[in-house]
Design an enzyme around this catalytic site. Sequence first.
Site, PDB file in Angstrom:
ATOM      1  N   GLY A   1      14.288  17.914  38.802  1.00  0.00           N
ATOM      2  CA  GLY A   1      13.573  15.800  38.074  1.00  0.00           C
ATOM      3  C   GLY A   1      13.161  15.143  39.190  1.00  0.00           C
ATOM      4  N   GLU A   2      12.780  13.987  37.709  1.00  0.00           N
ATOM      5  CA  GLU A   2      12.057  12.941  39.306  1.00  0.00           C
ATOM      6  C   GLU A   2      12.695  11.474  38.110  1.00  0.00           C
ATOM      7  OE1 GLU A   2       7.589  11.426  38.785  1.00  0.00           O
ATOM      8  OE2 GLU A   2       8.100  13.516  38.207  1.00  0.00           O
ATOM      9  N   GLY A   3      12.577  10.940  38.954  1.00  0.00           N
ATOM     10  CA  GLY A   3      13.543   9.609  39.059  1.00  0.00           C
ATOM     11  C   GLY A   3      12.343   8.459  39.628  1.00  0.00           C
ATOM     12  N   GLY A   4      12.939   7.355  39.439  1.00  0.00           N
ATOM     13  CA  GLY A   4      11.861   6.250  40.297  1.00  0.00           C
ATOM     14  C   GLY A   4      11.596   5.737  41.679  1.00  0.00           C
ATOM     15  N   PHE A   5      12.542   6.960  42.276  1.00  0.00           N
ATOM     16  CA  PHE A   5      12.343   7.353  44.066  1.00  0.00           C
ATOM     17  C   PHE A   5      11.630   8.344  43.701  1.00  0.00           C
ATOM     18  CE2 PHE A   5      13.258   9.105  47.785  1.00  0.00           C
ATOM     19  CZ  PHE A   5      13.793   8.235  48.822  1.00  0.00           C
TER      20      PHE A   5
ATOM     21  N   VAL B   1      12.817  15.472  42.342  1.00  0.00           N
ATOM     22  CA  VAL B   1      13.909  16.622  43.058  1.00  0.00           C
ATOM     23  C   VAL B   1      13.751  17.901  43.492  1.00  0.00           C
ATOM     24  CG1 VAL B   1      16.468  16.082  43.249  1.00  0.00           C
ATOM     25  CG2 VAL B   1      15.009  14.001  42.673  1.00  0.00           C
TER      26      VAL B   1
ATOM     27  N   ASP C   1      24.310   0.747  39.646  1.00  0.00           N
ATOM     28  CA  ASP C   1      23.257   2.062  38.487  1.00  0.00           C
ATOM     29  C   ASP C   1      24.038   2.936  37.934  1.00  0.00           C
ATOM     30  OD1 ASP C   1      21.094   2.214  37.006  1.00  0.00           O
ATOM     31  OD2 ASP C   1      19.911   3.320  39.110  1.00  0.00           O
TER      32      ASP C   1
ATOM     33  N   LYS D   1      15.126  15.056  47.187  1.00  0.00           N
ATOM     34  CA  LYS D   1      14.853  13.810  46.717  1.00  0.00           C
ATOM     35  C   LYS D   1      13.494  13.388  47.241  1.00  0.00           C
ATOM     36  CE  LYS D   1      17.370  10.151  45.582  1.00  0.00           C
ATOM     37  NZ  LYS D   1      17.958   9.280  44.890  1.00  0.00           N
TER      38      LYS D   1
END
Length: 884
Positions: free
Chosen positions: A584-588, A591, A702, A605
């Site tokens: 997956g992918e987030g703001g950081f 992953v 969060d 990550k």
Amino acid sequence: MKIHLLLAMIGTFVVIIGAQDQEGFISLDCGLPSDESPYDDSFNGLTFTSDSTFIQTGKIDSVDKDLNINLSKQYLTLRYFPEGKRNCYSLDVKRGTTYLIVVSFVYGNYDGLNRDPNFDIHLGPNKWKRIDLDGEKEGTREEIIHKARSNSLDICLVKTGETLPIISAIEIRPLRNNTYVTQSGSLMMSFRVYLSNSDASIRYADDVHDRIWSPFNGSSHTHITTDLNINNSNAYEIPKNILQTAAIPRNASAPLIITWDPLPINAEVYLYMHFAEIQTLEANETRQFDVILRGNFNHSGFSPTKLKVFTLYTEEPMKCGSEGCYLQLVKTPNSTLPPLINAIEAYSVIEFSQLETSLSDVDAIKNIKNTYKLNKITWQGDPCLPQDLSWESIRCTYVDGSTSPTIISLDLSKSGLNGSIPQILQNFTQLQELDLSNNSLTGPVPIFLANMKTLSLINLSGNNLSGSVPQALLDKEKEGLVLKLEGNPDLCKSSFCNTEKKNKFLLPVIASAASLVIVVVVVALFFVFRKKKASPSNLHAPPSMPVSNPGHNSQSESSFTSKKIRFTYSEVQEMTNNFDKALGEGGFGVVYHGFVNVIEQVAVKLLSQSSSQGYKHFKAEVELLMRVHHINLVSLVGYCDEGEHLALIYEYMPNGDLKQHLSGKHGGFVLSWESRLKIVLDAALGLEYLHTGCVPPMVHRDIKTTNILLDQHLQAKLADFGLSRSFPIGNEKNVSTVVAGTPGYLDPEYYQTNWLTEKSDIYSFGIVLLEIISNRPIIQQSREKPHIVEWVSFMITKGDLRSIMDPNLHQDYDIGSVWKAIELAMSCVSLSSARRPNMSRVVNELKECLISETSRIGEGRDMESKGSMEFSRDIYNEVIPQAR
């Protein structure tokens, strides 16, 4: 009607062996040698495997080859138990899922003694049935429909006399959770028949759930059949070839009557009747009849649907009494055709009233058992129950059958333990006495022992522990904790112990070197005063201060130190197979999936170069996870801090996040209301730990469904601590900070004032609660009330609970539990933080919601399909028994 195993062994099964899916099936050939490969049963195509990986005790043997009986392969072998009173299989299941469980027993004179055994079989801590094989030459089988209370199912054989328990096969099949629902208890099969003059039993692959259907041909019945295709698409998924045949009375004017005897007399029974119109009716023909049980109208004017199954079932159980049970289908005056029925199932209720030992205690003790390979003969099944079969070396506290026992004393002295003191011990929530003496444990005494509030005795004597004892533990000793540490030569209770040990050596050395030190100091001062004052531009930032560039100066040390494993970037590349599988992918950043030490799965990550806040959040998350440890917080395996390469390595959570499960993006599996409550309770416990168990306390900042991750057992853990902040202890309970968080989950008061408190997390958690309740978007502009808080408030004023609840639950929940959860959620999202509960109260109220759901008197029924209908509540206050 006694159900003999003979039906399964020598009956002619009508099956189509082929592409049917056996996903979720467990089919164990008990006694099949561990080195033999799985095989497909020649009758039905079911794949059987050896039971050896599911039990560590017992011996295997084969039935006497001279017996004149025809057996399927799985009944030719058996496992018997010459040691221990209780021997248990431990099987992985999904908590909250309903299962058909079948156990089979064929003695077959395997020991040459001709002594038919008798013994008890238990499901978890509760007795299921007495097994008596006297005269059962062909063997016997027992069936039960049971909803799993945890992610592990124990099937135990208990010795009750001189003969040894045996078992031949175990078969477990998942069922749809909206079928075979009871007010309470599990369902033991009384009979399951289809109305036909055939002599063939039907099971898998015709029946996708592998239920065995026996033919039934009453003397007052005749039968009709069809070759036309029958629509069997209701929740019960009755095989089509069963629905292609039906019984009608021989006398077209007479009622169709089916009777059976109760066993025992007061047995409570649920009845399921399956109907399909299989004849083509002329314009002037009608088939309509009343369904009558024990003389009471249950459903009047019923007409089967043409070529489509319709299921009628009792919503409440019945008692037939000593007169016996009977079902009448009575033709109405308007009907031109006699009544018909295709298939019937009857089940008696068995109450498993004793709750299992606390799940966290069970997980902890089994983890210790497996880690240290503690093969104690009594360490099988439930640790605390039944009380006369509880595990040796532990003591439990018992309240009543409706409360889970907890482990209060654990004695693992002289057990051959090595390595460090296991962190899993902190999962014992009520542990009072811990004895780990006379083992080979090494490393420091962990600080978490001081946080276990109920401990009154800790015995660590006779090990190889080292370092200083945590001051917090010494403080608790002053308050009354019995702390035994003798026999650990490298362990000391003083922070000056290392200095004291070396005094005899250091004092003469210091004395002899004193003059040399003075000379060195004088020379050093001379050069210092001659040296030019250094320019500020030539100074490096001190190690405690991060430089502004995320790819900070390679000559500078990392801005934090960690006892966790620090990985190089090349090691990160290797563990992720050069980043080939993104999770997956987030703001950081992205992953990735990876492996550490070949077998340990991890999530990696990787910081994106474009992440402006990345290094700050990276540092914050590592520093937090270095010092917090809780079963409901994702564990940090390690990190990478090499030039511009920053990565966090966590434990892998195979079931993704809560958001995926609510949206159906994780296998399409719908979480039950009970499962949702357990997940948010786990998350609440993790958040409670951050607020009250950490020093200083932490605010997550969060909390959202994508940051609640699920392990292989659907246990929830909080993740993503990059925004976390500590908050003061004492009177000053808030800090001023730049607003951070996720829109929709963000506390309005925090947004307006910039004042951060733990109550900001409470607001976000309330949004999560509303999400699991409704499974609706947090913000949806097309709604009259776009934000979920406004929308739920609006629905509450209308009293419209059904519209609030996730429709995928099909009303399968306890109303009281749901309302309490909604009230809790709305208190969490109060605009005033002062009116919001703290996390300890949230945890307690969620526990009450869960207790209400798991012990509910009545459960909702699925009406999504029009192929089933429950009987009226007000007709019956009694229930059914068994067939003849």
